[in-house]
Write a protein that holds these residues in place. Structure first.
Motif, PDB file in Angstrom:
ATOM      1  N   LEU B 108      39.029  44.905  33.422  1.00 15.65           N
ATOM      2  CA  LEU B 108      39.827  44.711  32.212  1.00 15.65           C
ATOM      3  C   LEU B 108      41.218  45.316  32.359  1.00 15.65           C
ATOM      4  O   LEU B 108      42.203  44.785  31.856  1.00 15.65           O
ATOM      5  CB  LEU B 108      39.117  45.350  31.009  1.00 15.65           C
ATOM      6  N   GLU B 109      41.295  46.469  33.064  1.00 14.69           N
ATOM      7  CA  GLU B 109      42.582  47.161  33.188  1.00 14.69           C
ATOM      8  C   GLU B 109      43.490  46.512  34.233  1.00 14.69           C
ATOM      9  O   GLU B 109      44.693  46.454  34.070  1.00 14.69           O
ATOM     10  CB  GLU B 109      42.344  48.625  33.603  1.00 14.69           C
ATOM     11  N   ASN B 110      42.857  46.096  35.337  1.00 12.14           N
ATOM     12  CA  ASN B 110      43.660  45.627  36.463  1.00 12.14           C
ATOM     13  C   ASN B 110      42.933  44.482  37.166  1.00 12.14           C
ATOM     14  O   ASN B 110      42.179  44.704  38.110  1.00 12.14           O
ATOM     15  CB  ASN B 110      43.897  46.820  37.426  1.00 12.14           C
ATOM     16  N   ALA B 111      43.158  43.286  36.682  1.00  9.94           N
ATOM     17  CA  ALA B 111      42.445  42.118  37.215  1.00  9.94           C
ATOM     18  C   ALA B 111      42.797  41.867  38.677  1.00  9.94           C
ATOM     19  O   ALA B 111      41.982  41.350  39.444  1.00  9.94           O
ATOM     20  CB  ALA B 111      42.772  40.894  36.380  1.00  9.94           C
ATOM     21  N   ALA B 112      43.999  42.320  39.085  1.00  9.40           N
ATOM     22  CA  ALA B 112      44.440  42.083  40.471  1.00  9.40           C
ATOM     23  C   ALA B 112      43.591  42.862  41.468  1.00  9.40           C
ATOM     24  O   ALA B 112      43.400  42.424  42.605  1.00  9.40           O
ATOM     25  CB  ALA B 112      45.908  42.479  40.611  1.00  9.40           C
ATOM     26  N   ALA B 113      43.102  44.038  41.013  1.00 11.59           N
ATOM     27  CA  ALA B 113      42.320  44.879  41.926  1.00 11.59           C
ATOM     28  C   ALA B 113      40.865  44.449  41.995  1.00 11.59           C
ATOM     29  O   ALA B 113      40.055  45.042  42.691  1.00 11.59           O
ATOM     30  CB  ALA B 113      42.395  46.345  41.468  1.00 11.59           C
TER      31      ALA B 113
END
Lengths: 292, 455
Positions: B108-113
């Motif tokens: 949720l915080e960092n979809a790229a990771a």
């Protein structure tokens, strides 16, 4: 000439904010058999291990043969035999092998003494140590401490794992060994009968404080039970000093008193208008009263 | 029910070190989440935090599970073993749920990771599987120390063979990967439960069992003991009948490893691209972290010699140090030789042999002196040093071994810094030994508290 083999002044020990010993001052002169008694967790092992230099005291100081315990030189350690509470043996080898190894750590070793004692104590030396019973391990541990004929023998609950008969025989032999060569023995126990049988000096530890040190006979004479019988009801407070415990039921009362010198009995009889019987206590009763 | 909950709680909080690492892990996890949009290393902090929060509990948990199962009084408590087993299962499920929830937060915080196509059910199932392997592994290793080597070697041999089995992909595609993982994990639990609930006696860990001691085979021949002062000191410190016994253990591990390696080399079809790197990784870790086990054991047994040997505290420190060095050389040198063979004959991508060698030895030095300085319990300094050594040690070995990233000047700086760190730890160890308290630093035994039944 050293007067005291063991001496400690205002010894205190605190581990993680928990005070284990406080303000302990003791002296042991040569040839004495000193029994250290106290309930479980009273601080007996800590005291013995600080005296032997295993642990630094938080306050005060202690010395063995005139040397600071914490920095004992090899010459002093050679005069000490120590049997720890939890035996520290090398399990996968046999008793004979461990005796050989321990002998090689000492300059002086008496193989005939260890041989005689191992036979008397019926230690199966040819068996691997890990297969020995708790009692046999404890005896072996003591044997290792005696082989170099130490001047000071420190035993931390040496007979805890032995049955009553073996314990009696074992302690008697240790006493004989000590007496034969005027060795000094310092041993801790919570079995009062052991102490009564072999010790001539006694240290009683309660909650890390030394509540009594001195002759066993003097202790027995100084702590008495007063049985008081009157015709009229007795007051709740009998007005006796150094009372350890007191129970008043109408015209009858019993009080256990320490530091009793015999003289106040007559005064008490006159003051309370009662008959006062002075009863000497066994060491076990004294121990219970001191901890009540 | 109370027994189940208490066991689950114990799994996460058995020893103070574990609780501290859990606290550090939770803080790092929180920092990792909060910093997702602020700094680039936040994902690394999050992963490190999760590892610190979960891994120690699994490693300690296996031993704890054996310890609480060992008391014979457990036979008297109704359904005691069942409650403990369910408690451990519950503990693992909580940890897996915690890990999965954090992964979801990260998504949720960092979809790229977030790796594409990664589903939560798969993460939960995989975490449970890994936790199960680690916990049961530690359960057996705590009693049978050499089993760790066999576990790794068996995994090494079986992994390429299993990958070639035609049944694997077929089953996975039909049932789904998650279901296969769940079925396998449940199967392991069922087999373990069947044995555990019926076993007459669960033995305590080796270190806590006075009757088993450090060697099950006694040295019964009188002549096998060298009764010199030097040998007596070594035997007292190691708790073994002879140093030769240690050498034999080293040779045993060496020979088994060599046989496995040769069978791998002689069957080129069984090799995977990173077989060599995996082997080197295990061997380097063993060399790097074995000294802490030897050093801590020797330091705690030094108490036996305070009165008997006549040595001062300083002399005892030096004696222990020399002995640990010789033990390390006895076991470590053959292992290094094996590493060299693996380096030459097994496939790997790494290129910087001197760096890896230097870093492994520097890590070994650090762990040796960490073991020697750990004589007053796990203080903050000890915990920090241990965490740093493990994380940095693993990091600087794994990177060049598997990723083959160019190191440049770091290949000199890192080993030098590691060696300087070892010297600092040695100075701390020396300082502590001047005031060593053998009331605290004793050979390990099970305390009455540890043996207290949980049910």
């Amino acid at each position: 000439m050293i007067d005291s083999i063991v001496s400690a002044r205002q010894l205190g020990k605190t581990i993680k904010d928990r005070t284990i010993l406080r303000d302990i001052s003791v002296d042991v002169t040569p040839g004495n058999v000193v029994g250290v008694i106290g309930k479980n967790g009273a601080g007996k092992t800590t005291l013995l291990e600080i005296l032997l230099g295993f642990s630094p005291p938080t306050s005060g100081n202690s010395a063995l043969f005139g040397h600071d315990s914490f920095t004992l030189p090899a010459s002093v350690k050679a005069k000490i035999g120590f049997v720890p509470q939890q035996e520290e043996l090398v399990n996968p080898i046999t008793g004979t092998q461990l005796l050989l190894l321990t002998a090689s750590l000492h300059r002086h070793w008496n193989p005939s003494l260890t041989s005689t004692l191992s036979e008397a104590w019926e230690i199966p030396l040819t068996r691997p140590i890990q297969t020995l019973s708790a009692g046999e391990r404890q005896k072996l541990s003591t044997l290792l401490a005696l082989g170099h004929e130490p001047e000071l023998l420190v035993l931390d609950e040496p007979a805890a794992s032995l049955d009553p008969i073996a314990r009696r025989q074992f302690l008697q032999q240790i006493l004989e060994i000590a007496a034969a060569q005027t060795r000094t023995v310092l041993f801790s126990t919570h079995i009062v009968s052991d102490l009564e049988r072999v010790a001539n000096q006694i240290w009683i530890i309660r909650h890390g404080t030394l509540v009594w040190q001195g002759d066993l006979d003097a202790l027995k004479e100084s702590v008495v039970r007063l049985n008081i019988h009157a015709r009229q009801p007795l007051p709740a407070s009998l007005g006796v000093s150094n009372v350890l415990s007191c129970r008043v039921e109408g015209p009858h009362a019993t009080a256990v008193v320490s530091r009793w010198d015999g003289l106040p009995a007559r005064d008490l009889e006159q003051r309370l208008n009662a008959n006062v019987e002075v009863e000497n206590l066994s060491l076990e009763d004294i121990f219970v009263e001191l901890h009540s | 029910m109370r027994g189940i909950l208490r066991t689950a709680l114990l799994l996460c909080s058995w020893v103070p070190l574990q609780r501290r690492l859990l606290a550090i892990g939770l803080v790092l996890t929180a920092v990792g989440h909060l910093g997702q949009s602020k700094f680039t290393l936040s994902t690394l902090a999050l992963i490190s935090g999760l590892a610190l929060a979960v891994l120690p509990s699994l490693i300690v948990g296996g031993t704890m599970f054996r310890i609480i199962s060992a008391p014979r009084t457990m036979h008297l408590a109704p359904h005691a073993r069942l409650q403990m087993l369910l408690g451990v299962l519950l503990g693992l499920m909580i940890m897996a749920a915690f890990f999965t929830a954090n992964m979801e937060l990260l998504r949720l915080e960092n979809a790229a990771a977030w790796p594409a196509g990664m589903r939560l059910s798969r993460i939960f199932a995989a975490t449970m599987a890994v936790e199960t392997v680690l916990l049961f592994g530690m359960f057996f290793i705590s009693r049978y120390a050499l089993a760790v080597w066999f576990f790794i070697l068996i995994a090494q041999i079986s992994a390429p063979l299993l990958a070639r089995l035609p049944i694997g992909p077929a089953v996975a595609s039909r049932l789904g990967v998650v279901n296969v993982i769940v079925l396998l994990t449940a199967g392991v639990w069922a087999v373990f439960a069947a044995w555990y609930l019926r076993a007459r006696r669960i033995a305590p860990p080796m270190w806590a069992d006075a009757s088993a001691a450090s060697s099950r085979r006694p040295a019964t021949r009188e002549r096998s003991i060298h009764s010199s002062r030097k040998a007596a000191i070594a035997i007292h410190l190691l708790g073994l009948p002879s140093i030769g016994r240690l050498v034999w253990r080293g040779i045993f591990v060496f020979v088994v490893s060599l046989i496995v390696m040769l069978t791998t080399i002689l069957r080129p079809g069984a090799m995977m691209p990173n077989t060599g790197a995996s082997f080197l990784f295990v061997a380097f870790c063993l060399i790097a972290f074995l000294p802490i086990v030897i050093a801590a054991g020797v330091a705690h047994r030094s108490r036996l010699l305070w009165i008997r040997s006549g040595c001062t505290r300083k002399e005892l420190f030096q004696t222990c140090e020399r002995l640990i060095w010789s033990c390390f050389a006895t076991i470590g040198m053959p292992m290094l030789l094996l590493c060299l063979v693996a380096w030459v004959f097994l496939p790997h991508q790494a290129t910087d042999w001197p760096y890896l060698l230097a870093m492994t030895l520097a890590s070994a030095l650090c762990s040796l002196y960490l073991g020697l300085m750990n004589v007053a319990g796990w203080r903050l300094l000890d915990v920090t040093a241990a965490v740093l050594i493990v994380l940095l040690g693993l990091g600087v070995i794994v990177g060049p071994l598997f990723a083959n990233a160019p190191l440049g000047s770091a290949s000199i700086v890192i080993p030098v810094m590691g060696s300087l760190g070892a010297l600092s730890l040695r100075a701390i160890a020396q300082q502590r030994w001047r005031r060593i308290d053998w009331l605290i630093c004793k050979p390990p035994r099970l305390s009455s508290q540890a043996l207290r039944p949980v049910i």
